[in-house]
Write a protein that holds these residues in place. Structure first.
Motif, PDB file in Angstrom:
ATOM      1  N   ARG A 287      12.732 -48.250 -47.291  1.00 53.44           N
ATOM      2  CA  ARG A 287      11.744 -48.455 -48.356  1.00 53.44           C
ATOM      3  C   ARG A 287      12.383 -48.833 -49.695  1.00 53.44           C
ATOM      4  O   ARG A 287      13.508 -48.457 -49.994  1.00 53.44           O
ATOM      5  CB  ARG A 287      10.855 -47.224 -48.507  1.00 53.44           C
ATOM      6  N   SER A 288      11.595 -49.553 -50.491  1.00 53.98           N
ATOM      7  CA  SER A 288      11.998 -49.882 -51.855  1.00 53.98           C
ATOM      8  C   SER A 288      11.127 -49.123 -52.863  1.00 53.98           C
ATOM      9  O   SER A 288      11.478 -48.996 -54.015  1.00 53.98           O
ATOM     10  CB  SER A 288      11.905 -51.387 -52.101  1.00 53.98           C
ATOM     11  N   ARG A 289       9.972 -48.630 -52.385  1.00 55.34           N
ATOM     12  CA  ARG A 289       9.095 -47.810 -53.220  1.00 55.34           C
ATOM     13  C   ARG A 289       8.742 -46.555 -52.447  1.00 55.34           C
ATOM     14  O   ARG A 289       8.679 -46.571 -51.229  1.00 55.34           O
ATOM     15  CB  ARG A 289       7.834 -48.596 -53.573  1.00 55.34           C
ATOM     16  N   ARG A 290       8.518 -45.461 -53.166  1.00 55.60           N
ATOM     17  CA  ARG A 290       8.186 -44.203 -52.501  1.00 55.60           C
ATOM     18  C   ARG A 290       6.954 -43.568 -53.130  1.00 55.60           C
ATOM     19  O   ARG A 290       6.692 -43.758 -54.313  1.00 55.60           O
ATOM     20  CB  ARG A 290       9.355 -43.242 -52.544  1.00 55.60           C
ATOM     21  N   PRO A 291       6.198 -42.818 -52.339  1.00 55.64           N
ATOM     22  CA  PRO A 291       5.024 -42.136 -52.876  1.00 55.64           C
ATOM     23  C   PRO A 291       5.433 -40.849 -53.600  1.00 55.64           C
ATOM     24  O   PRO A 291       6.358 -40.158 -53.191  1.00 55.64           O
ATOM     25  CB  PRO A 291       4.204 -41.815 -51.629  1.00 55.64           C
TER      26      PRO A 291
ATOM     27  N   CYS B 210       9.338 -42.009 -44.115  1.00 55.47           N
ATOM     28  CA  CYS B 210       8.420 -42.798 -44.945  1.00 55.47           C
ATOM     29  C   CYS B 210       9.050 -44.150 -45.277  1.00 55.47           C
ATOM     30  O   CYS B 210      10.146 -44.214 -45.828  1.00 55.47           O
ATOM     31  CB  CYS B 210       8.099 -42.041 -46.232  1.00 55.47           C
ATOM     32  N   LYS B 211       8.332 -45.218 -44.938  1.00 55.15           N
ATOM     33  CA  LYS B 211       8.833 -46.576 -45.206  1.00 55.15           C
ATOM     34  C   LYS B 211       8.289 -47.140 -46.512  1.00 55.15           C
ATOM     35  O   LYS B 211       8.581 -48.268 -46.866  1.00 55.15           O
ATOM     36  CB  LYS B 211       8.477 -47.500 -44.045  1.00 55.15           C
ATOM     37  N   GLY B 212       7.463 -46.367 -47.219  1.00 56.77           N
ATOM     38  CA  GLY B 212       6.949 -46.806 -48.507  1.00 56.77           C
ATOM     39  C   GLY B 212       5.844 -47.841 -48.409  1.00 56.77           C
ATOM     40  O   GLY B 212       5.692 -48.678 -49.296  1.00 56.77           O
ATOM     41  N   CYS B 213       5.034 -47.780 -47.369  1.00 61.06           N
ATOM     42  CA  CYS B 213       3.985 -48.785 -47.161  1.00 61.06           C
ATOM     43  C   CYS B 213       2.879 -48.691 -48.214  1.00 61.06           C
ATOM     44  O   CYS B 213       2.200 -49.676 -48.485  1.00 61.06           O
ATOM     45  CB  CYS B 213       3.394 -48.670 -45.763  1.00 61.06           C
ATOM     46  N   GLY B 214       2.658 -47.504 -48.771  1.00 61.56           N
ATOM     47  CA  GLY B 214       1.664 -47.327 -49.820  1.00 61.56           C
ATOM     48  C   GLY B 214       0.247 -47.073 -49.335  1.00 61.56           C
ATOM     49  O   GLY B 214      -0.669 -46.957 -50.138  1.00 61.56           O
ATOM     50  N   ILE B 215       0.059 -46.957 -48.037  1.00 65.63           N
ATOM     51  CA  ILE B 215      -1.289 -46.702 -47.516  1.00 65.63           C
ATOM     52  C   ILE B 215      -1.830 -45.390 -48.071  1.00 65.63           C
ATOM     53  O   ILE B 215      -2.986 -45.318 -48.486  1.00 65.63           O
ATOM     54  CB  ILE B 215      -1.301 -46.706 -45.969  1.00 65.63           C
ATOM     55  N   CYS B 216      -1.011 -44.360 -48.135  1.00 68.80           N
ATOM     56  CA  CYS B 216      -1.457 -43.062 -48.648  1.00 68.80           C
ATOM     57  C   CYS B 216      -1.999 -43.194 -50.068  1.00 68.80           C
ATOM     58  O   CYS B 216      -3.031 -42.607 -50.411  1.00 68.80           O
ATOM     59  CB  CYS B 216      -0.326 -42.041 -48.594  1.00 68.80           C
ATOM     60  N   SER B 217      -1.323 -43.982 -50.874  1.00 74.18           N
ATOM     61  CA  SER B 217      -1.746 -44.202 -52.251  1.00 74.18           C
ATOM     62  C   SER B 217      -3.075 -44.952 -52.308  1.00 74.18           C
ATOM     63  O   SER B 217      -3.954 -44.633 -53.106  1.00 74.18           O
ATOM     64  CB  SER B 217      -0.665 -44.983 -52.997  1.00 74.18           C
ATOM     65  N   LYS B 218      -3.229 -45.937 -51.451  1.00 70.48           N
ATOM     66  CA  LYS B 218      -4.450 -46.753 -51.435  1.00 70.48           C
ATOM     67  C   LYS B 218      -5.679 -45.953 -51.002  1.00 70.48           C
ATOM     68  O   LYS B 218      -6.769 -46.176 -51.515  1.00 70.48           O
ATOM     69  CB  LYS B 218      -4.290 -47.953 -50.503  1.00 70.48           C
ATOM     70  N   VAL B 219      -5.513 -45.025 -50.046  1.00 68.68           N
ATOM     71  CA  VAL B 219      -6.674 -44.306 -49.509  1.00 68.68           C
ATOM     72  C   VAL B 219      -6.992 -43.012 -50.263  1.00 68.68           C
ATOM     73  O   VAL B 219      -8.043 -42.428 -50.035  1.00 68.68           O
ATOM     74  CB  VAL B 219      -6.521 -44.004 -47.998  1.00 68.68           C
ATOM     75  N   CYS B 220      -6.137 -42.588 -51.167  1.00 67.67           N
ATOM     76  CA  CYS B 220      -6.367 -41.339 -51.892  1.00 67.67           C
ATOM     77  C   CYS B 220      -7.588 -41.484 -52.806  1.00 67.67           C
ATOM     78  O   CYS B 220      -7.588 -42.319 -53.715  1.00 67.67           O
ATOM     79  CB  CYS B 220      -5.143 -40.968 -52.716  1.00 67.67           C
ATOM     80  N   PRO B 221      -8.629 -40.677 -52.593  1.00 70.07           N
ATOM     81  CA  PRO B 221      -9.855 -40.815 -53.383  1.00 70.07           C
ATOM     82  C   PRO B 221      -9.688 -40.384 -54.842  1.00 70.07           C
ATOM     83  O   PRO B 221     -10.517 -40.726 -55.683  1.00 70.07           O
ATOM     84  CB  PRO B 221     -10.860 -39.922 -52.647  1.00 70.07           C
ATOM     85  N   LYS B 222      -8.649 -39.651 -55.163  1.00 74.53           N
ATOM     86  CA  LYS B 222      -8.422 -39.158 -56.524  1.00 74.53           C
ATOM     87  C   LYS B 222      -7.223 -39.825 -57.207  1.00 74.53           C
ATOM     88  O   LYS B 222      -6.825 -39.412 -58.292  1.00 74.53           O
ATOM     89  CB  LYS B 222      -8.216 -37.642 -56.510  1.00 74.53           C
ATOM     90  N   SER B 223      -6.626 -40.808 -56.545  1.00 74.91           N
ATOM     91  CA  SER B 223      -5.430 -41.489 -57.082  1.00 74.91           C
ATOM     92  C   SER B 223      -4.324 -40.489 -57.423  1.00 74.91           C
ATOM     93  O   SER B 223      -3.647 -40.616 -58.445  1.00 74.91           O
ATOM     94  CB  SER B 223      -5.792 -42.331 -58.304  1.00 74.91           C
TER      95      SER B 223
ATOM     96  N   GLU C 129       9.169 -47.070 -57.877  1.00 71.19           N
ATOM     97  CA  GLU C 129      10.385 -47.713 -57.380  1.00 71.19           C
ATOM     98  C   GLU C 129      11.336 -46.635 -56.875  1.00 71.19           C
ATOM     99  O   GLU C 129      11.449 -45.561 -57.463  1.00 71.19           O
ATOM    100  CB  GLU C 129      11.053 -48.544 -58.474  1.00 71.19           C
ATOM    101  N   GLU C 130      12.007 -46.906 -55.784  1.00 71.86           N
ATOM    102  CA  GLU C 130      12.903 -45.929 -55.158  1.00 71.86           C
ATOM    103  C   GLU C 130      13.964 -45.426 -56.136  1.00 71.86           C
ATOM    104  O   GLU C 130      14.346 -44.269 -56.106  1.00 71.86           O
ATOM    105  CB  GLU C 130      13.550 -46.533 -53.913  1.00 71.86           C
ATOM    106  N   ALA C 131      14.408 -46.286 -57.028  1.00 72.90           N
ATOM    107  CA  ALA C 131      15.470 -45.909 -57.971  1.00 72.90           C
ATOM    108  C   ALA C 131      15.008 -44.903 -59.027  1.00 72.90           C
ATOM    109  O   ALA C 131      15.838 -44.255 -59.661  1.00 72.90           O
ATOM    110  CB  ALA C 131      16.017 -47.165 -58.653  1.00 72.90           C
TER     111      ALA C 131
END
Length: 93
Positions: free
Chosen positions: A30-34, A71-84, A90-92
């Protein structure tokens, strides 16, 4: 098996036994993490339902965090979270 990069997995790699995919720690891809904001999270577990890599850590029916080994950092969890409550950074950071 180390399995820390995509190159460590054999071409056409097959998880031919139950649980074998756990040998391949794919989190380094991943390059981004939740990141979870516990103050905003309502523990609805929608993120857990949608996570394709089973990376949401649940304890006592509450969202505790992420298993960054897979976790590959796909971002699905972030997209589906009803409360953001989950932000992708960024991973760094």
């Amino acid at each position: 098996m180390a399995g820390n990069t995509a190159h460590d997995i054999p071409e056409g790699g097959v998880a031919d036994e139950p649980g074998k995919a756990r040998e391949y720690e794919t989190g380094s891809w991943r390059s981004r993490r939740p990141v979870l904001d516990k103050e905003t999270c309502i523990d609805c577990l929608t993120c857990w339902i949608y996570c394709p890599d089973d990376c949401i850590i649940i304890k006592d029916k509450k969202m505790e965090g992420f298993d960054y080994r897979y976790c590959k950092g796909c971002g699905i969890c972030s997209k589906v979270c009803p409360k953001s409550a989950i932000k992708m950074v960024e991973e760094a950071e």
